[in-house]
Design a protein around this motif. Structure first.
Motif, short mmCIF file in Angstrom:
data_model
loop_
_atom_site.label_atom_id
_atom_site.label_comp_id
_atom_site.label_asym_id
_atom_site.label_seq_id
_atom_site.Cartn_x
_atom_site.Cartn_y
_atom_site.Cartn_z
N ILE A 5 16.85 -8.69 -55.74
CA ILE A 5 16.87 -7.60 -56.73
C ILE A 5 17.26 -6.30 -56.04
CG2 ILE A 5 15.42 -6.16 -58.20
CD1 ILE A 5 13.87 -8.69 -58.95
N GLY A 6 16.62 -6.06 -54.89
CA GLY A 6 16.95 -4.83 -54.15
C GLY A 6 18.40 -4.81 -53.73
N GLY A 7 18.86 -5.97 -53.25
CA GLY A 7 20.26 -6.04 -52.83
C GLY A 7 21.20 -5.82 -54.00
N GLY A 8 20.85 -6.40 -55.15
CA GLY A 8 21.67 -6.24 -56.34
C GLY A 8 21.73 -4.78 -56.77
N LEU A 9 20.57 -4.13 -56.80
CA LEU A 9 20.56 -2.71 -57.14
C LEU A 9 21.35 -1.92 -56.10
CD1 LEU A 9 16.88 -2.04 -58.28
CD2 LEU A 9 18.95 -2.02 -59.67
N GLY A 10 21.18 -2.37 -54.85
CA GLY A 10 21.87 -1.66 -53.77
C GLY A 10 23.38 -1.69 -53.92
N MET A 11 23.89 -2.78 -54.50
CA MET A 11 25.34 -2.87 -54.66
C MET A 11 25.87 -1.79 -55.58
SD MET A 11 26.78 -6.62 -54.63
CE MET A 11 25.92 -7.52 -55.83
N PHE A 12 25.08 -1.41 -56.57
CA PHE A 12 25.53 -0.38 -57.51
C PHE A 12 25.26 1.02 -56.98
CE2 PHE A 12 24.93 -4.00 -60.25
CZ PHE A 12 26.01 -3.93 -61.08
N THR A 13 24.46 1.11 -55.92
CA THR A 13 23.97 2.45 -55.54
C THR A 13 24.20 2.73 -54.07
OG1 THR A 13 21.80 1.46 -55.21
CG2 THR A 13 22.18 2.50 -57.32
N LEU A 14 25.22 2.12 -53.51
CA LEU A 14 25.54 2.34 -52.09
C LEU A 14 24.35 2.02 -51.18
CD1 LEU A 14 27.30 5.82 -52.50
CD2 LEU A 14 28.37 3.58 -52.62
N GLY A 15 23.51 1.07 -51.60
CA GLY A 15 22.41 0.65 -50.74
C GLY A 15 21.08 1.33 -51.03
N ILE A 16 21.13 2.39 -51.85
CA ILE A 16 19.90 3.14 -52.07
C ILE A 16 18.85 2.28 -52.79
CG2 ILE A 16 18.93 5.16 -53.26
CD1 ILE A 16 21.80 6.40 -52.90
N GLY A 17 19.29 1.44 -53.73
CA GLY A 17 18.37 0.58 -54.48
C GLY A 17 17.54 -0.30 -53.56
N MET A 18 18.19 -0.80 -52.51
CA MET A 18 17.48 -1.67 -51.57
C MET A 18 16.36 -0.91 -50.87
SD MET A 18 17.62 -4.81 -50.30
CE MET A 18 15.87 -4.93 -50.08
N VAL A 19 16.65 0.31 -50.48
CA VAL A 19 15.63 1.11 -49.80
C VAL A 19 14.42 1.27 -50.73
CG1 VAL A 19 15.14 3.32 -48.70
CG2 VAL A 19 17.42 2.35 -48.55
N LEU A 20 14.69 1.59 -51.98
CA LEU A 20 13.59 1.81 -52.92
C LEU A 20 12.75 0.55 -53.08
CD1 LEU A 20 15.38 3.97 -55.64
CD2 LEU A 20 13.89 4.70 -53.77
N VAL A 21 13.41 -0.59 -53.24
CA VAL A 21 12.67 -1.83 -53.42
C VAL A 21 11.83 -2.15 -52.18
CG1 VAL A 21 12.89 -4.32 -53.72
CG2 VAL A 21 14.21 -2.77 -55.16
N ALA A 22 12.38 -1.87 -51.01
CA ALA A 22 11.62 -2.14 -49.79
C ALA A 22 10.42 -1.21 -49.65
CB ALA A 22 12.54 -2.00 -48.56
N MET A 23 10.55 -0.01 -50.22
CA MET A 23 9.47 0.97 -50.10
C MET A 23 8.27 0.61 -50.97
SD MET A 23 11.57 4.53 -50.21
CE MET A 23 10.17 5.66 -50.18
N LEU A 24 8.57 0.07 -52.14
CA LEU A 24 7.54 -0.09 -53.16
C LEU A 24 6.27 -0.81 -52.68
CD1 LEU A 24 7.20 0.67 -56.13
CD2 LEU A 24 7.95 -1.65 -56.71
N PRO A 25 6.40 -2.03 -52.11
CA PRO A 25 5.16 -2.74 -51.74
C PRO A 25 4.32 -1.96 -50.73
CG PRO A 25 7.13 -3.92 -50.99
CD PRO A 25 7.59 -2.81 -51.84
N PHE A 26 4.99 -1.17 -49.90
CA PHE A 26 4.21 -0.45 -48.89
C PHE A 26 3.42 0.68 -49.51
CE2 PHE A 26 6.99 -3.02 -46.53
CZ PHE A 26 6.25 -3.37 -45.43
N GLY A 27 3.99 1.27 -50.55
CA GLY A 27 3.23 2.26 -51.30
C GLY A 27 1.97 1.62 -51.87
N ILE A 28 2.14 0.43 -52.42
CA ILE A 28 1.00 -0.25 -53.03
C ILE A 28 -0.03 -0.61 -51.96
CG2 ILE A 28 0.30 -2.33 -54.28
CD1 ILE A 28 3.08 -2.24 -55.61
#
Ligand SMILES: Nc1ncnc2c1ncn2[C@@H]1O[C@H](COP(=O)(O)OP(=O)(O)OP(=O)(O)O)[C@@H](O)[C@H]1O
Ligand SMILES: [Mg+2]
Lengths: 304, 502
Positions: B378-401
């Motif tokens: 999912i992160g990679g897929g979002l990242g494709m549309f957003t120059l990789g930014i989506g992946m960063v966000l997805v990777a961040m989420l669980p650590f916030g939790i």
């Protein structure tokens, strides 16, 4: 004016143009002939610095096509294979737009546009939308565009392909005039009569390589042998053929005609006629059988 | 004849700044020849003109009428705040609608000219690539932006008359800069997309890579406006500027004569593309002398990627750290009331809970691996549309939790060693795997920004994709499996024995 040296273009897995070396002088027309996909358009595109050569070099109007691309384009008039006109514009607006791109001052570009369109019989259509133009009219307009900035070098990719005979004649006459002004012209065409009429020299290109080159006469002589001549007699041929065979090479004969070849017609023909007259034979006509460039072309293109 | 080339007077100017100014003016003047023609052409096309007109003049009227009604309505209930928030929000919408056309115009201008083959004569003129690019960008941006300004004016005059609303100047500046930047963003994206397509139709399909992120962006802005967190909009603006600059750079790169014509016979061929990708993944050496043993292949094609990923990996790591800290801070701000967390006799419930969650046995392993893989995809897929930014966000989420939960647990006075026991054993493997996968997908998303000099954007992306797939299957997946085995079979034992020791 145009000079290429080992010009080569490689697309992904296709060698489209393979070390083409050419030279065209001012006041000279070179016709580039060859089957579809031979690499004519690709060569022309390299000469306008649109495509970068993979290897080799070329200079046009004294400028290197890689290093001085902008100058090259400023000095070349090009008629592209696809004319790419803007159909919503009127002819006049279109020419004005291109005139501006070539940096011609406003008053002058209006004058030039009118003069050139008049010459090709397009003046009346100048204020109509290009979308309403016929195919041939569009081609003429594209040609006018190519001439607008008075370029010393012209690259014309199939300039008459869509034209009726009358228009094609106009264009051919124009090309002859342009050559007369000392311009340097490369022309690609599939019309071999046109090539023969216009070209000072011809280069035949096949699968990216030049396979034959020379003046139309040289090419014919080289590929089709010496000129073919035909004599027609008042009466039967009978024993004449054997007599003539001493002097010329007999190609074929019928009951009152003989076809022969001779490498030097200006020397052998008078002798032959005197000889025949001395024998009391009536010569009705002596003429050269035209051998078409088409034959040359087909021979070159088909041989392996 | 000299006038068409850069005038020598400019080149001979001494002061670099003055020369730069003169050159810019010169380039602009040349570019405007293109812009003028395209705009005139557009003004003759009612298919573009009519909708712009409707969106510019008719829609602001409707919006303004609606806003007036709602403002008056909610005022009866003394909920004026809704009205107050609504007017600026509609301002954004009224401004945005006309600029959505910039995308269509740009696709038409770039891919359309390519398709109709009218680009080649242009390329034959002494115009530079940059002049042509600027001219076309302006033609796509300026008319919609003018329409947008007109729409905003119509709307504001309307709300001024109907409810006597006067926008704060700073809001106007914000809305207008956001609108303008979004127009440029979409056009810059359209150029990149058009460079990959041979027809307007194909370009329109690829344009979803622009539309989807921009749609999200607008929703984000709308949300921010309803919260009235107007200062956040500056950050959004900054983000848009950065991405736009990146896209413009990519556009200039792909906008050169060679590539524009070089691809005119190149069609999207899925089957051929897949085969080429397959060959790139396998990365077999053609030359028999260079054949490698399986281990050498693995070392060169999979392991060798790891050190090359240090930059995106570091980026992910830092983002995770930030996310962890934010999670902890949130927990301190919003503590969960103690009675909501049932801490009694959880040891008895623990195995049942695990069973209910399906985290037992081989099925549990498969489930854990699947979840991890899904998150990465999912992160990679979002990242494709957003120059990789989506992946960063997805990777961040669980650590916030995780940070949030940790902090909650410790404020509740529960011994965090239990949580350590639950998390650390498999995390030792899992976090590096996530880091690697994220880094690879970020590189993939960002690969379009700067393809290697000898490759086009599409080719560069294919290379990155092949690398990513090889790494994912060859290294990340095995690591995920090991981590899942630990999590399902070993962690529960540790947790229980730890709990027993308490
Ligand atoms: N941009 C390109 N990318 C890849 N291959 C190309 C490209 N342009 C041309 N080719 C290939 O190069 C070869 C030469 O094409 P070119 O257009 O020069 O032929 P031509 O001699 O002008 O043919 P025609 O008489 O049909 O106009 C063809 O096989 C063509 O498919
Ligand atoms: Mg051709």
């Amino acid at each position: 004016m145009i000079e290429t040296n080992g010009l080569t273009k490689q697309f992904d897995d296709l060698l489209a143009v393979d070390s083409v070396t050419l030279q065209v002088e001012p006041g000279e027309v070179l016709a580039l002939l060859g089957p579809n996909g031979a690499g004519k358009t690709t060569t022309v595109r390299m000469l306008t610095s649109i495509l970068k050569p993979t290897a080799g070099s070329a200079s046009v109007a004294g400028y290197d096509v890689v290093k001085h691309a902008q100058q090259v384009r400023a000095h070349v008039g090009i008629l592209t294979e696809a004319h790419g006109l803007y159909l919503r514009q009127a002819g006049r607006e279109y020419l004005d737009f291109y005139g501006a791109l070539y940096g011609i001052e406003a008053g002058q570009r209006a004058r030039r546009a009118e003069r050139l369109t008049e010459r090709f019989g397009l003046l009346e259509a100048l204020d109509r939308r290009i979308g309403e133009y016929s195919k041939g009219m569009r081609q003429k307009l594209a040609l006018v565009r190519a001439l607008l900035h008075d370029p010393p070098v012209l690259l014309l990719d199939e300039p008459t392909s869509a034209m009726d005979p009358h228009s094609a004649r106009q264009v051919r006459d124009a090309i002859k005039d342009l050559r007369g002004d000392g311009r340097c012209i490369i022309l690609t065409t599939h019309n071999l009569n046109e090539a023969e009429e216009l070209a000072d020299r011809i280069a035949i290109i096949r699968k990216g390589t030049i396979v034959a080159r020379g003046t139309p006469l040289e090419l014919k002589a080289r590929l089709l042998g010496p000129p073919l001549l035909e004599v027609r007699f008042g009466g039967e041929v009978n024993g004449l053929v054997e007599n003539m065979a001493d002097l010329v090479e007999i190609d074929s004969h019928g009951h009152n005609w003989v076809r022969y070849r001779t490498p030097e017609p200006s020397r052998t023909n008078p002798i032959l006629i005197k000889q025949l007259a001395a024998e009391g034979v009536d010569v009705v006509t002596l003429s050269e059988v035209s051998q078409s460039l088409e034959e040359v072309y087909l021979r070159v293109v088909n041989e392996n | 004849m000299q006038t068409m080339l850069t005038p020598t007077s400019i080149e001979e100017t001494r002061s670099p700044f003055v020369r730069w100014l003169l050159l810019t003016r010169w380039n602009l003047a040349r570019a405007l020849i293109i812009t003028r023609r395209e705009v005139t052409d557009m003004l003759r096309d009612w298919r573009i003109l009519a909708p712009i007109f409707i969106l510019t003049v008719v829609f602001p009227f409707i919006a303004n009428w609606g806003a007036g009604r709602i403002v008056n309505y909610v005022e009866q209930f003394e909920a004026a705040i809704i009205g107050e928030r609504l007017i600026p929000f509609l301002l954004l919408v009224v401004g945005f609608f006309p600029i959505s056309f910039s995308l269509i115009i740009a696709l038409e201008s770039f891919a359309g000219e390519k398709e109709r083959r009218s680009l080649e004569p242009l390329l034959d003129t002494p115009l530079t690539d940059l002049q042509l690019y600027i001219g076309k960008i302006l033609a796509s941006v300026v008319p919609p932006l003018a329409a947008s300004a007109l729409g905003i004016t119509v709307y504001l005059v309307g709300v001024f008359i109907s409810v006597d609303y006067r926008p704060p100047l700073i809001l106007l500046v914000q809305v207008f800069s956001l609108t303008a930047m979004q127009a440029i963003l979409m056009v810059a994206g359209a150029v990149v997309v058009s460079s990959q397509a041979t027809s307007v139709r194909a370009a329109n399909l690829l344009a979803s890579f622009i539309i989807i992120p921009v749609a999200f962006l607008i929703q984000l802005e709308a949300f921010i406006m309803f919260l009235a967190a107007y200062s956040v909009l500056w950050w959004v603006l900054l983000g848009i500027v950065v991405i736009t600059v990146v896209l413009l750079r990519m556009g200039v790169r792909s906008f050169n004569r060679e590539e524009l014509l070089g691809r005119d016979i190149d069609e999207l061929d899925l089957y051929k593309g897949m085969r080429r990708l397959g060959a790139m993944i396998v990365a077999k050496r053609d030359d028999p002398a260079q054949r490698r043993s399986p281990w050498a292949w693995y070392r060169d094609e999979v392991l060798a990627q790891v050190p090359r990923l240090w930059m995106p990996a570091l980026l992910t790591l830092v983002s995770m750290g930030i996310s962890l800290v934010v999670g902890i801070q949130y927990a301190e701000q919003f503590p969960i009331p103690e009675e909501m967390v049932a801490v009694e006799d959880w040891e008895e419930q623990f195995p049942t809970l695990l069973g209910e969650a399906g985290l037992t046995g081989v099925g549990g392993v498969v489930r854990v691996v699947f979840q991890n893989a899904r998150a990465i995809l999912i992160g990679g897929g979002l990242g494709m549309f957003t120059l990789g930014i989506g992946m960063v966000l997805v990777a961040m989420l669980p650590f916030g939790i995780i940070g949030f939960v940790f902090a909650q647990v410790s404020t509740l006075g529960i011994d965090p060693s239990l949580l350590y026991a639950a998390l650390i054993p498999h995390s030792i493997i899992e976090i590096p795997a996530i880091l690697l996968a994220s880094a690879a997908f970020i590189r993939l998303g960002a690969s379009v920004i700067a393809p290697p000099p000898d490759k086009t954007i599409g080719q560069g992306w294919m290379v990155a994709l092949a690398d990513t797939i090889r790494l994912s299957v060859g290294l990340v997946l095995p690591l995920f499996i090991i981590a899942a085995v630990i999590e399902v079979f070993i962690t529960p034992q540790i947790v229980l024995s730890q709990a027993a020791g308490l």
